[in-house]
Write an enzyme that holds these catalytic residues in place. Structure first.
Site, mmCIF file in Angstrom:
data_model
loop_
_atom_site.group_PDB
_atom_site.id
_atom_site.type_symbol
_atom_site.label_atom_id
_atom_site.label_comp_id
_atom_site.label_asym_id
_atom_site.label_seq_id
_atom_site.Cartn_x
_atom_site.Cartn_y
_atom_site.Cartn_z
ATOM 1 N N GLY A 143 0.812 -1.215 0.000
ATOM 2 C CA GLY A 143 0.000 0.000 0.000
ATOM 3 C C GLY A 143 0.841 1.259 0.000
ATOM 4 N N LEU A 144 2.106 1.152 -0.422
ATOM 5 C CA LEU A 144 3.000 2.318 -0.450
ATOM 6 C C LEU A 144 3.262 2.779 -1.879
ATOM 7 C CD1 LEU A 144 5.577 1.177 2.270
ATOM 8 C CD2 LEU A 144 3.522 2.552 2.535
ATOM 9 N N SER A 145 2.476 2.272 -2.813
ATOM 10 C CA SER A 145 2.544 2.696 -4.208
ATOM 11 C C SER A 145 3.877 2.391 -4.869
ATOM 12 C CB SER A 145 2.231 4.192 -4.334
ATOM 13 O OG SER A 145 0.962 4.434 -3.842
ATOM 14 N N ASP A 191 -1.383 8.689 -5.995
ATOM 15 C CA ASP A 191 -0.084 8.030 -5.829
ATOM 16 C C ASP A 191 0.967 8.627 -6.757
ATOM 17 O OD1 ASP A 191 -1.719 6.478 -4.316
ATOM 18 O OD2 ASP A 191 -1.628 4.711 -5.608
#
Ligand code: GLA
Length: 405
Positions: A143-145, A191
């Site tokens: 989920g940190l792109s 993002d």
């Protein structure tokens, strides 16, 4: 208690810069061991988001920042139209020619490079083949792109090498479109915007409708950003993500029949939901109600930040988590467990799941001195409870995409 902003310490920034230059130099060395010629090396970071989740594709606001974990692309043009790629962390190679460009099915990482290439082709910019080595320390599926980081690195690098003179915002949009077309996720703009436009020590308050933005200082005295990775890989994420988009669009369509000025959930009030959506479909009502509340919550959170009232901001992060979990339906047991674990801990100012959902990380604002103890406790209990080992990352808010070498 109140916490106030203060300037970033120089020595921390120096350390971050040193680590980044070492990664860039490694990518360059790897390139030279495989290919001829002198590459440039572009760094493009992953991102966090303080608050404002799933609001970007509803024309709301988001509050992301780039982090000190990034993708590094060492790249040089070729004289023919072949593309030769190497993912150093995975020890995998991939080749294709520009004339045969299309999304690939069996492995996913080349798509994050080929997607941007396709955007240059679509714009009619004269392309050449290239060799590239990819390295990244952005955890994948957390989920940190990590994918936006690679897309932005590629777009930025090709712009440099081809002297295409594209504006950063144009490159953000090209990177977003490549995620739609080559990864099949109908993501919003957050993002890629955060990766490309990030600024050290600041988060970005982005209006996803007008694309106007402000850099908001984010140096909280004595508090750090701790990411706790559930290590649940969000496999459901792309299909459910696209479903949430459709649910939001459905609510807008029903409201628009009565209120033609409404174009997105940004224009919607809870009263409109009561009147036109709740009577038709409870699930669509709950999904879109979360978004309407979240857009509002972000505005209030920015006021908290301005006043230095970090405790109020933290309470809103917990409220966002509850909404994402119970109303928007994008959390999972492991994310909920991590947030419940810290909810009544005085050293944790705020916590919530972050990003698209169904796995990945929680973001926690934690008093610095409590971090080692918290990591120890939560790791042991999380493993006992879920059978999985979590990971923990303390991150700083860093610079956006740039050519490092
Ligand atoms: C993913 C998407 C973003 C955004 C978030 C949720 O990260 O790529 O565009 O929608 O989920 O806020």
């Amino acid at each position: 208690m109140m916490y106030f902003a203060r300037p970033t310490k120089l020595n921390i920034m120096d350390e971050i810069n040193k680590a980044q230059h070492e990664m860039a130099a490694r990518a360059e060395r790897k390139f030279k061991s495989l290919f001829e010629g002198d590459p440039i090396v572009v760094r493009s970071p992953g991102r966090i988001n303080i608050i404002g989740e799933h609001t970007d594709y509803n024309e709301g606001f988001v509050l992301p920042g780039a982090i000190d974990k990034a993708a590094y692309l060492a790249i040089a043009l070729r004289d023919d139209d072949e593309i030769h790629l190497m993912a150093a962390d995975l020890d995998e190679n991939f080749s294709i020619s520009i004339s045969e460009l299309k999304p690939v099915g069996d492995i996913s990482w080349p798509n994050y490079i080929l997607g941007p290439v396709a955007q240059f082709v679509k714009k009619g910019i004269a392309l050449k083949g290239f060799n590239a080595v990819l390295m990244s320390d952005v955890p994948i599926g957390a989920g940190l792109s990590s994918s936006a980081a690679v897309e932005c690195a590629t777009t930025y690098a090709l712009n440099e090498l081809l002297h295409a003179n594209l504006e950063r915002l144009e490159m953000v949009k090209m990177s977003q479109t490549s995620e739609h077309e080559y990864a099949g996720v109908m993501c919003g703009i957050m993002d890629q915007f955060a990766s490309m436009m990030g600024k050290s020590g600041h988060v970005i308050k982005l209006d996803c409708r007008s694309l106007e933005y402000d850099y908001v200082p984010f140096n909280l005295d004595g508090i750090k950003i701790l990411l706790l990775d559930t290590n649940v890989k969000h496999s459901l994420a792309s299909s459910e993500y696209n479903t949430r988009r459709k649910e939001c669009a459905q609510a807008v369509e029903w409201i628009k029949e009565h209120e033609p000025q409404v174009n997105s959930l940004r224009d919607v009030t809870e009263e409109m939901l009561d009147k036109y959506v709740l009577i038709k479909d409870k699930l669509v009502d709950m999904r879109s109600r979360f978004i309407v509340q979240e857009i509002n919550r972000l505005q209030l959170a920015c006021e908290d930040l301005k006043r230095g009232d970090i405790l109020a901001l933290g309470r809103k992060m917990f409220a966002t988590h509850d909404g994402l979990s119970k109303m928007y339906g994008v959390s999972c047991d492991e994310l909920d467990y991590m947030v419940e674990f810290v909810r009544n801990n005085d050293a944790v100012i705020g916590a919530r799941m972050m990003g698209g959902g169904f796995g990945g990380c929680t973001i926690n604002l934690v008093k610095e001195e409590a971090i080692p103890g918290l990591i120890k406790d939560i790791s042991a209990q999380y493993e006992k409870h879920t059978g999985k080992k979590p990971d923990a990352y303390v991150v700083s808010v860093s610079e956006g995409t740039d050519k490092i070498l």
